[in-house]
Design a protein around this motif. Structure first.
Motif, PDB file in Angstrom:
ATOM      1  N   PRO A  82      -1.978  33.690  55.006  1.00 32.47           N
ATOM      2  CA  PRO A  82      -3.349  33.539  55.503  1.00 32.47           C
ATOM      3  C   PRO A  82      -3.883  32.169  55.092  1.00 32.47           C
ATOM      4  N   HIS A  83      -4.720  31.584  55.931  1.00 29.56           N
ATOM      5  CA  HIS A  83      -5.226  30.233  55.624  1.00 29.56           C
ATOM      6  C   HIS A  83      -6.000  30.205  54.312  1.00 29.56           C
ATOM      7  N   THR A  84      -6.518  31.366  53.901  1.00 25.69           N
ATOM      8  CA  THR A  84      -7.273  31.414  52.646  1.00 25.69           C
ATOM      9  C   THR A  84      -6.378  31.248  51.425  1.00 25.69           C
ATOM     10  N   LYS A  85      -5.056  31.394  51.590  1.00 27.63           N
ATOM     11  CA  LYS A  85      -4.126  31.241  50.480  1.00 27.63           C
ATOM     12  C   LYS A  85      -3.682  29.793  50.281  1.00 27.63           C
ATOM     13  N   LEU A  86      -4.074  28.913  51.203  1.00 29.90           N
ATOM     14  CA  LEU A  86      -3.700  27.508  51.088  1.00 29.90           C
ATOM     15  C   LEU A  86      -4.741  26.744  50.289  1.00 29.90           C
ATOM     16  N   PRO A  87      -4.332  25.771  49.466  1.00 29.13           N
ATOM     17  CA  PRO A  87      -2.941  25.366  49.259  1.00 29.13           C
ATOM     18  C   PRO A  87      -2.224  26.254  48.254  1.00 29.13           C
TER      19      PRO A  87
END
Length: 423
Positions: A248-253
């Protein structure tokens, strides 16, 4: 690995960019597009044939049910022909896919627009320099002689146990080595990197994932009985932990660090420039790896460069940063900055870190994607850097910190070593 649709869309730009690496790549790129066109048309024919076969199968059932045996048998003959055609098309498709993968696996990454053209290290571009080169006594020694004088590293014992390029660290030499590893890990975790301890051998899929395989230069050690490879850097196992993942984009970076020994055959490396710790078959390195949103990867690369700068400032070692030219750029990299420390006793620069952005090149091989805010699955950008490689850092410390009466220990390392100088 490059993406075919990107090659199709940017054929001329990719041809020009790969010329920075000294490659005349247009023919190869056009061959890739031709093979992909064949793959797509074969796939379309196969899909159409299978669909027709499925339709006939349903009709045959209805015909038998209605007692129309003759018509059913005629359709069965056609179905048999369609199955034979499907088999031939599937074989043709498999062949096209294998050809396409082979071509793509052997094509290097596209250099970033800022990468200078050039053929080798002499064309690299210095972008930063910092630190004062110390003035040493005329009797100053290179690190391999200092290591022998103070009984820190035994190169001959390593030859006895294994062979050239496998040194044995002893006493305060071993403690200084351990101090550097711990200090680097502490600096990285303080900067927000999560520490991992990872395997030192990887499978073939991992080697392909980060671009070490196919190993054209034969630099990897291969354990043939188990078909495993000794790692050339922690980048390989650390990055491959995320192979086939959809983040999920929330886990980046995603930010990782790890210490490992590294194993490289260094085939064809001979001469005075590889003496002592300058080039080894086994050495220790602390690595940092980042998985980033494509929009933020170059900002992250700049941050990694500043992080390595801070470590070298703490060690008070004179260093410079080079932007690698196309001819010296690694196979998987889009942009690489090399850090070099100045060895005063050898009067030469020694590479101690490479910090690179691979953009989507590794991610495409790894099938490592993220779900963006728009709900679409996209390839991440991967980055990695040495923070730091130990042999040449240790060489720089021994040579630059030597005095007529002993070797001073950089102040930042003294709590880790438990001693202030080597006498």
């Amino acid at each position: 690995m490059l993406q075919v649709h990107e090659i199709r869309e940017h054929l001329e730009a990719y041809t020009t960019a790969l010329a920075k690496r000294g490659l005349s790549a247009k023919t190869s790129l056009e061959e890739i597009l031709e093979i992909d066109e064949k793959r797509r048309s074969t796939q379309a024919s196969l899909d159409e044939t299978l669909a027709q076969s499925n339709t006939f199968s349903k009709e045959i059932g209805m015909l038998f049910k209605n007692g129309e045996t003759q018509k059913a048998n005629l359709l069965k003959e056609k179905t048999t022909q369609l199955k034979e055609r499907s088999k031939a098309l599937q074989e043709s498709l498999n062949d096209a896919v294998a050809q396409l993968e082979s071509k793509l696996y052997n094509l290097p990454n596209i250099p970033h627009e800022s990468v200078p053209s050039g053929t080798d290290e002499t064309d690299n571009e210095e972008v930063f320099r910092e630190g004062d080169v110390p003035t040493l006594e005329e009797t100053a020694l290179p690190h391999w002689e200092l290591a022998k004088k103070y009984d820190l590293i035994d190169f001959e014992l390593g030859v006895k146990v294994t062979g050239a390029g496998f040194p044995v660290y002893k006493g305060k030499g071993a403690r200084l080595q351990r101090a550097l590893i711990t200090y680097f890990l502490d600096k990285n975790t303080e900067a927000g990197y999560t520490e991992y301890q990872v395997p030192h051998l990887v499978n073939e899929a991992s080697g392909f994932g980060t671009g070490q395989l196919p190993d054209k230069e034969g630099q990897m050690y291969h354990v043939t009985a188990d078909d495993l490879y000794l790692i050339p850097t922690a980048e390989v196992p650390v990055t491959n932990m995320f192979r086939d993942e959809l983040l999920p984009h929330t886990k980046l970076p995603v930010t990782c660090t790890g210490y490992t020994p590294c194993f490289r055959r260094e085939a064809g490396s001979y001469g005075a420039h590889v003496r002592g710790l300058n080039r080894l078959h086994q050495f220790d390195k602390v690595e940092i790896v980042r998985i980033e949103h494509p929009d933020k990867s170059y900002e992250a690369l700049d941050g990694m460069v500043e992080h390595v700068k801070e470590i070298l400032r703490d060690l008070k070692l004179p260093y410079r940063i080079l932007r690698l030219c196309g001819g010296d750029l690694g196979f998987t990299s889009a942009l690489t900055y090399d850090f070099e420390v100045f060895s005063t006793a050898q009067d030469r620069w020694l590479e101690i870190s490479s910090v690179s952005n691979f953009e989507t090149f590794q991610a495409n091989r790894l099938k490592l994607r993220f779900k963006d805010v728009d709900g679409k699955n996209k390839l991440v950008h991967t980055l990695n850097g040495s923070a730091l490689a130990l042999p040449r850092v240790l060489a720089g410390i021994l040579e630059n910190y030597q005095t007529p009466s002993g070797i001073e220990i950089p102040e930042v390392l003294r709590p880790y070593c438990g001693f202030d100088r080597i006498e």
